[in-house]
Scaffold this motif. Sequence first.
Motif, short mmCIF file in Angstrom:
data_model
loop_
_atom_site.label_atom_id
_atom_site.label_comp_id
_atom_site.label_asym_id
_atom_site.label_seq_id
_atom_site.Cartn_x
_atom_site.Cartn_y
_atom_site.Cartn_z
N ARG A 86 0.63 -1.11 0.17
CA ARG A 86 -0.02 0.02 -0.11
C ARG A 86 0.78 1.25 0.17
NH1 ARG A 86 -5.08 1.41 1.42
NH2 ARG A 86 -5.16 3.70 2.41
N GLU A 87 1.76 1.21 0.96
CA GLU A 87 2.80 2.55 1.12
C GLU A 87 3.52 2.82 -0.22
OE1 GLU A 87 2.43 0.26 3.33
OE2 GLU A 87 1.20 1.15 4.86
N ARG A 88 3.95 1.60 -0.90
CA ARG A 88 4.82 1.54 -1.90
C ARG A 88 3.93 2.09 -3.36
NH1 ARG A 88 9.46 -1.26 -2.56
NH2 ARG A 88 8.56 -2.57 -4.25
N ILE A 89 2.82 1.66 -3.35
CA ILE A 89 1.81 2.04 -4.29
C ILE A 89 1.76 3.68 -4.25
CG2 ILE A 89 -0.53 2.34 -5.10
CD1 ILE A 89 -0.77 -0.69 -4.37
N LEU A 90 1.43 4.20 -3.14
CA LEU A 90 1.43 5.60 -2.70
C LEU A 90 2.66 6.30 -3.01
CD1 LEU A 90 -0.89 5.54 0.30
CD2 LEU A 90 -1.80 5.97 -2.21
N ALA A 91 3.78 5.64 -2.98
CA ALA A 91 5.20 6.34 -3.26
C ALA A 91 5.41 6.40 -4.50
CB ALA A 91 6.18 5.46 -2.45
N THR A 92 4.61 5.61 -5.53
CA THR A 92 4.95 5.99 -6.83
C THR A 92 4.22 7.19 -7.32
OG1 THR A 92 2.81 4.83 -7.82
CG2 THR A 92 4.66 3.35 -7.40
N PHE A 93 3.36 7.78 -6.56
CA PHE A 93 2.68 8.88 -7.12
C PHE A 93 3.69 10.14 -6.67
CE2 PHE A 93 -0.42 5.92 -7.62
CZ PHE A 93 -1.11 6.34 -8.98
N ASP A 94 4.28 9.75 -5.46
CA ASP A 94 5.25 10.92 -4.96
C ASP A 94 6.46 11.13 -5.91
OD1 ASP A 94 3.55 11.09 -2.60
OD2 ASP A 94 4.76 9.60 -1.65
N ALA A 95 7.11 9.78 -6.28
CA ALA A 95 8.09 9.83 -6.93
C ALA A 95 7.83 10.45 -8.42
CB ALA A 95 8.55 8.29 -7.46
N LEU A 96 6.47 10.27 -8.88
CA LEU A 96 6.09 10.61 -10.17
C LEU A 96 5.89 12.26 -10.03
CD1 LEU A 96 4.88 10.64 -13.30
CD2 LEU A 96 2.60 10.28 -12.33
N GLY A 97 5.57 12.89 -8.99
CA GLY A 97 5.37 14.23 -8.86
C GLY A 97 6.91 14.81 -9.01
N GLU A 145 0.78 -7.37 -3.32
CA GLU A 145 1.52 -7.33 -2.08
C GLU A 145 0.58 -6.41 -1.11
OE1 GLU A 145 5.28 -5.00 -0.69
OE2 GLU A 145 5.45 -5.60 -2.71
N ALA A 146 -0.41 -5.52 -1.63
CA ALA A 146 -1.25 -4.66 -0.74
C ALA A 146 -2.58 -5.62 -0.36
CB ALA A 146 -1.63 -3.36 -1.46
N GLY A 147 -2.61 -6.56 -1.02
CA GLY A 147 -3.85 -7.73 -0.81
C GLY A 147 -4.99 -7.13 -1.66
N ALA A 148 -4.84 -6.86 -2.53
CA ALA A 148 -6.05 -6.21 -3.51
C ALA A 148 -6.71 -7.69 -4.16
CB ALA A 148 -5.51 -5.60 -4.67
N GLY A 149 -8.05 -7.67 -4.01
CA GLY A 149 -8.68 -8.78 -4.54
C GLY A 149 -8.55 -8.97 -5.86
N ASP A 150 -8.38 -8.22 -6.69
CA ASP A 150 -8.29 -8.21 -8.31
C ASP A 150 -6.95 -7.23 -8.70
OD1 ASP A 150 -8.32 -8.42 -10.98
OD2 ASP A 150 -10.34 -7.93 -11.38
N PRO A 151 -5.74 -7.81 -8.25
CA PRO A 151 -4.44 -7.13 -8.68
C PRO A 151 -4.52 -6.35 -10.14
CG PRO A 151 -4.03 -8.84 -7.24
CD PRO A 151 -5.21 -9.10 -7.84
N ASP A 152 -5.01 -7.20 -11.01
CA ASP A 152 -4.96 -6.58 -12.50
C ASP A 152 -5.69 -5.57 -12.79
OD1 ASP A 152 -3.06 -8.58 -13.74
OD2 ASP A 152 -4.60 -10.15 -13.75
#
Length: 192
Positions: A86-97, A145-152
Amino acid sequence: MPTPPAARPLTPAARRVLDTAHELFYTRGINSVGMDLLAERAGITKKTVYDRFGSKDALVVAYLTERDERWRAYLTGHLAGVGGGRERILATFDALGAWLAEHGTRGCAMVNACAELPDADHPGRRVAREQKEWTRGLYRDLAAEAGAGDPDALAEALLILHEGATVAFTVLGAPEAARTARRAAEALLPQG
């Protein structure tokens, strides 16, 4: 097509050509930049450009490949110190910015290249497609990794938020686009 520069060491002249291509292709557009201008700006002859890269198409591929490698290294480096999907997903947007603020004045080089290279079989478009597939794959892995029911499905939505933030930053001049996309992504993520 000659061996791409990433697969062999660059001569100093080839390095100058590629650095010049990065600047000119990104700021002016691939189709607006001729080999004469590239050679002049790199301080070498046009013959040297062709000796080092073989063709403009090969130079475009080298430019896009290197830009992609820089982005991937930047993003994975940014994620290295972040724990949890979860934190890594959100960090991708920080990196993008941060990337957009520093390197993205004209948006995504891959999208720009696709707009300029209408032939679906152009090798530059393949580089762009591979980058977007890599990004979607990264989001899929992080979603799992974040436990999404449908990662795709989550990966597809995150990729669209990512790309939309890039467009909003570039076209609308929205400096907070990546932060806005981050908040939208956060609402899509499984709680936990």
